[in-house]
Design an enzyme around this catalytic site. Structure first.
Site, PDB file in Angstrom:
ATOM      1  N   GLU A   2      -4.321   5.646  17.411  1.00 13.13           N
ATOM      2  CA  GLU A   2      -2.869   5.466  17.546  1.00 13.13           C
ATOM      3  C   GLU A   2      -2.318   6.505  18.507  1.00 13.13           C
ATOM      4  O   GLU A   2      -2.818   7.631  18.556  1.00 13.13           O
ATOM      5  CB  GLU A   2      -2.196   5.636  16.185  1.00 13.13           C
ATOM      6  CG  GLU A   2      -2.633   4.601  15.174  1.00 13.13           C
ATOM      7  CD  GLU A   2      -1.779   4.678  13.933  1.00 13.13           C
ATOM      8  OE1 GLU A   2      -0.792   3.937  13.868  1.00 13.13           O
ATOM      9  OE2 GLU A   2      -2.085   5.493  13.048  1.00 13.13           O
ATOM     10  N   LYS A  29       0.838  -1.174   0.000  1.00 15.31           N
ATOM     11  CA  LYS A  29       0.000   0.000   0.000  1.00 15.31           C
ATOM     12  C   LYS A  29       0.889   1.246   0.000  1.00 15.31           C
ATOM     13  O   LYS A  29       2.039   1.110   0.418  1.00 15.31           O
ATOM     14  CB  LYS A  29      -0.973  -0.005   1.169  1.00 15.31           C
ATOM     15  CG  LYS A  29      -0.301   0.055   2.544  1.00 15.31           C
ATOM     16  CD  LYS A  29      -1.206   0.591   3.599  1.00 15.31           C
ATOM     17  CE  LYS A  29      -1.298   2.098   3.545  1.00 15.31           C
ATOM     18  NZ  LYS A  29      -1.206   2.749   4.859  1.00 15.31           N
ATOM     19  N   LYS A  35      -3.680  -9.769  10.326  1.00 12.47           N
ATOM     20  CA  LYS A  35      -3.756  -9.827  11.792  1.00 12.47           C
ATOM     21  C   LYS A  35      -4.655 -10.980  12.216  1.00 12.47           C
ATOM     22  O   LYS A  35      -5.757 -11.153  11.690  1.00 12.47           O
ATOM     23  CB  LYS A  35      -4.300  -8.492  12.348  1.00 12.47           C
ATOM     24  CG  LYS A  35      -3.336  -7.322  12.149  1.00 12.47           C
ATOM     25  CD  LYS A  35      -3.876  -6.055  12.769  1.00 12.47           C
ATOM     26  CE  LYS A  35      -3.069  -4.827  12.370  1.00 12.47           C
ATOM     27  NZ  LYS A  35      -1.838  -4.623  13.101  1.00 12.47           N
ATOM     28  N   ASP A  50      -4.618   7.251   4.395  1.00 10.69           N
ATOM     29  CA  ASP A  50      -3.663   6.421   5.124  1.00 10.69           C
ATOM     30  C   ASP A  50      -4.347   5.279   5.880  1.00 10.69           C
ATOM     31  O   ASP A  50      -3.780   4.196   5.990  1.00 10.69           O
ATOM     32  CB  ASP A  50      -2.889   7.308   6.120  1.00 10.69           C
ATOM     33  CG  ASP A  50      -1.716   6.582   6.760  1.00 10.69           C
ATOM     34  OD1 ASP A  50      -0.912   6.013   6.005  1.00 10.69           O
ATOM     35  OD2 ASP A  50      -1.620   6.577   7.994  1.00 10.69           O
ATOM     36  N   LYS A  95      -4.197   9.968  14.831  1.00 12.03           N
ATOM     37  CA  LYS A  95      -2.864   9.876  15.445  1.00 12.03           C
ATOM     38  C   LYS A  95      -2.893  10.632  16.773  1.00 12.03           C
ATOM     39  O   LYS A  95      -3.759  11.494  16.981  1.00 12.03           O
ATOM     40  CB  LYS A  95      -1.825  10.548  14.531  1.00 12.03           C
ATOM     41  CG  LYS A  95      -1.693   9.914  13.144  1.00 12.03           C
ATOM     42  CD  LYS A  95      -0.697   8.796  13.131  1.00 12.03           C
ATOM     43  CE  LYS A  95      -0.490   8.269  11.725  1.00 12.03           C
ATOM     44  NZ  LYS A  95      -0.125   6.859  11.690  1.00 12.03           N
ATOM     45  N   HIS A 155      -7.482   0.054   5.807  1.00 18.21           N
ATOM     46  CA  HIS A 155      -7.700  -0.713   7.033  1.00 18.21           C
ATOM     47  C   HIS A 155      -9.124  -0.615   7.584  1.00 18.21           C
ATOM     48  O   HIS A 155      -9.744  -1.628   7.908  1.00 18.21           O
ATOM     49  CB  HIS A 155      -6.711  -0.287   8.114  1.00 18.21           C
ATOM     50  CG  HIS A 155      -5.291  -0.207   7.631  1.00 18.21           C
ATOM     51  ND1 HIS A 155      -4.759  -1.097   6.725  1.00 18.21           N
ATOM     52  CD2 HIS A 155      -4.288   0.658   7.921  1.00 18.21           C
ATOM     53  CE1 HIS A 155      -3.498  -0.780   6.501  1.00 18.21           C
ATOM     54  NE2 HIS A 155      -3.188   0.281   7.200  1.00 18.21           N
TER      55      HIS A 155
HETATM   56  C1  BG6 Z   1      -0.136   1.968   8.121  1.00 15.72           C
HETATM   57  C2  BG6 Z   1      -0.245   3.459   8.127  1.00 15.72           C
HETATM   58  O1  BG6 Z   1      -0.744   1.427   6.999  1.00 15.72           O
HETATM   59  O2  BG6 Z   1      -0.763   1.440   9.281  1.00 15.72           O
HETATM   60  C3  BG6 Z   1       0.373   4.047   9.394  1.00 15.72           C
HETATM   61  O3  BG6 Z   1       0.420   3.993   7.001  1.00 15.72           O
HETATM   62  C4  BG6 Z   1      -0.225   3.405  10.614  1.00 15.72           C
HETATM   63  O4  BG6 Z   1       0.203   5.456   9.443  1.00 15.72           O
HETATM   64  C5  BG6 Z   1      -0.183   1.879  10.496  1.00 15.72           C
HETATM   65  O5  BG6 Z   1       0.512   3.840  11.742  1.00 15.72           O
HETATM   66  C6  BG6 Z   1      -0.943   1.232  11.620  1.00 15.72           C
HETATM   67  O6  BG6 Z   1      -0.728  -0.143  11.598  1.00 15.72           O
HETATM   68  P1  BG6 Z   1      -0.810  -0.999  12.935  1.00 15.72           P
HETATM   69  O7  BG6 Z   1      -0.612  -2.397  12.482  1.00 15.72           O
HETATM   70  O8  BG6 Z   1       0.260  -0.501  13.848  1.00 15.72           O
HETATM   71  O9  BG6 Z   1      -2.174  -0.736  13.487  1.00 15.72           O
END
Ligand code: BG6
Length: 488
Positions: A215, A147, A181, A234, A329, A239
């Site tokens: 996050e 991605k 996951k 992003d 974030k 996701h």
């Molecule tokens: C990524 C994003 O795809 O996923 C990031 O570009 C983000 O910005 C990350 O921090 C989060 O992934 P995970 O697995 O830590 O939840």
């Protein structure tokens, strides 16, 4: 069967942080097919030995005490390096010769992993086509694409066209690491290997669904990329929509890549598009205080680092059930959770002070960390008349299975090696996801509405988002997961 795993962008961060550690773990667990070679391709001039040494340092750092030099040495024998430039056709011809010499078995399956910066995906694919590296005779050729897959609907369609000029869709593996996951795959199991959830998994019992990916980290060294992308590209286009699809999809007819993806795409196609004024009403935007001071962020940037969105899936199962998606974030804690909020009981039988209704049941799927599931329900408080309180039944991966949960990339790389695309996004899936995000992005940009709220680091996004949710007659489930330690 022999396999060759070719990584484009071999000197990059993704390779040393995710790909090589995942392949190493697979090898350690004896899951990597025995005759598997790994070939790195990038411009930095390394010898095989120098690249192996650099990778071993990265692995030692990431695995700490668990690093086993002997195991690594054995694994490193499979690693090779070939310097080259994606912009140079000759370098692909040389790579083709190198691979032919390296592979003893002419039927080796080759997997090309595009771990480069996204602007190199198209030229790399074109060169793979031109040089004959994508051609399948008796052997298999696959391509894994990291991605982001495009930056909007038009670029994703264009990238698909470039890919399809060289590879058949069945050869293409588009990564969304959330699908790797364990807990996301477990959502499929929860829904389709148990009978008790299916009868209530619909508008008759469910009031709404909340999907939160919060996050704690800021944009850090990725500020320049992030400032162009923002939270919608992003996190949502990939996701969050993946989590929504798996929560909302119908049961696939069998556990097979296309059957699963057919059902997922139907969910995206059922999402009511948000356009114009609706975007203003049904989305919230935020930017954390301090974002503008990151190196790489444009002065006065209007990029959202937080968003919340209300979506409806127009079908018989979900008509009228809002799906609230939010991600940001620098929030209170790191948590990815899906909250299925059931309807209120129709009538409060028990006299419990001023409460006129009992609290609704809630199923909380903790995707990470504290992986597990909780079912919240009302219980009689002992020795207190008919006073009620919400309590929960809890399943914890840690308690039940011990052991570390593997990194998403382990599963995904193994699936790609074995030719199973169930956990990868199909062409129509990424296009449909962009078709949902594009109008929102366009409206945010054109009208600069809804307002971009500045939020303080360490909270659940802007305060206005809490108010917005209350105005929807709902409340966010703002709870940080409790990380418990279970001794073996
Ligand atoms: C990524 C994003 O795809 O996923 C990031 O570009 C983000 O910005 C990350 O921090 C989060 O992934 P995970 O697995 O830590 O939840």
């Amino acid at each position: 069967m022999a396999h060759t795993f070719v990584i484009f962008g071999a000197s990059g961060d993704l390779t040393s942080r995710k790909l090589i550690p995942a392949l190493y773990q697979l090898s350690r667990k004896n899951r990597l097919p025995a005759d598997t070679r790994i070939v790195g391709f990038s411009r930095t001039p390394y010898t095989h030995a120098a690249w192996r040494t650099e990778l071993s340092e990265a692995i030692a750092k990431s695995t700490g005490d668990r690093f086993d030099p002997q195991l690594w040495a054995k694994f490193a024998e499979r690693i090779f390096y070939h310097a080259g430039d994606i912009g140079q056709p000759d370098d692909f011809d040389r790579l083709a010769n190198f691979l032919d010499d390296l592979e003893k078995d002419p039927d080796s399956t080759r997997i090309y992993y595009l771990a480069t910066a996204p602007q190199f995906y198209e030229p790399a694919i074109e060169q793979l086509g031109r040089s004959g590296l994508a051609k399948e005779n008796t052997c298999r050729r696959r391509v894994i694409i990291e991605k982001p897959f495009g930056t909007d609907l038009a670029s994703a369609k264009k990238l698909n066209a470039v890919v399809h000029a060289v590879f058949n869709e069945r050869q293409v593996y588009r990564i969304d690491h959330y699908l790797g996951k364990e807990t996301v795959q477990n959502l499929l199991v929860l829904r389709f290997a148990n009978t008790i959830f299916e009868p209530i998994w619909n508008r008759n019992y469910i009031d709404h669904v909340q999907i939160t990916v919060a996050e704690e980290v800021d944009v850090g060294s990725r500020a320049a990329y992030y400032d162009k992308a923002g939270v919608l590209r992003d996190m949502f286009q990939n996701h969050l929509l993946q989590l929504l699809m798996i929560t909302a999809m119908e049961s696939p007819i069998r556990y097979e890549a296309d059957a699963i993806r057919d059902e997922k795409v139907k969910v995206l196609r059922g999402i009511r598009p948000l356009t114009g004024n609706q975007v203003c009403q049904d989305t919230v935007r935020g930017q954390y205080r301090g974002y503008l001071s990151h190196k790489g962020v444009a002065p006065g940037s209007r990029t959202a680092t937080f968003a919340a969105i209300k979506l409806y899936v127009d079908n018989w199962r979900w008509q009228g059930v809002p799906f609230f998606l939010r991600s940001g974030k620098v929030m209170s804690c790191r948590t990815t959770q899906i909250v299925v909020q059931f309807r209120e009981p129709p009538y409060m039988l028990f006299p419990d002070g001023p409460r006129s209704v009992a609290e609704s049941n809630r199923l909380v799927i903790q995707v990470q960390p504290a992986e597990g599931i909780q079912l919240h329900f009302e219980t009689k408080v002992p020795d207190a008349g008919m006073k009620l309180r919400q309590t929960d039944l809890e399943f914890s991966y840690q308690r039940e299975f011990r052991g570390a949960i593997p990194e998403a990339y382990e599963r995904l790389l193994l699936d790609a090696l074995e030719g199973d695309a169930s956990l990868f996004a199909r062409a129509d899936e990424v296009v449909a996801a962009w078709a949902i995000c594009d109008p929102i992005l366009a409206e945010w940009q054109a009208s600069d509405k809804p307002e971009l709220h500045v939020y303080e680091p360490g909270y659940w996004g802007p305060f206005e988002c809490t108010e917005w949710m209350l105005s929807q007659g709902r409340e966010w489930f703002d709870t940080c997961p409790v990380l418990k330690c279970f001794n073996a």
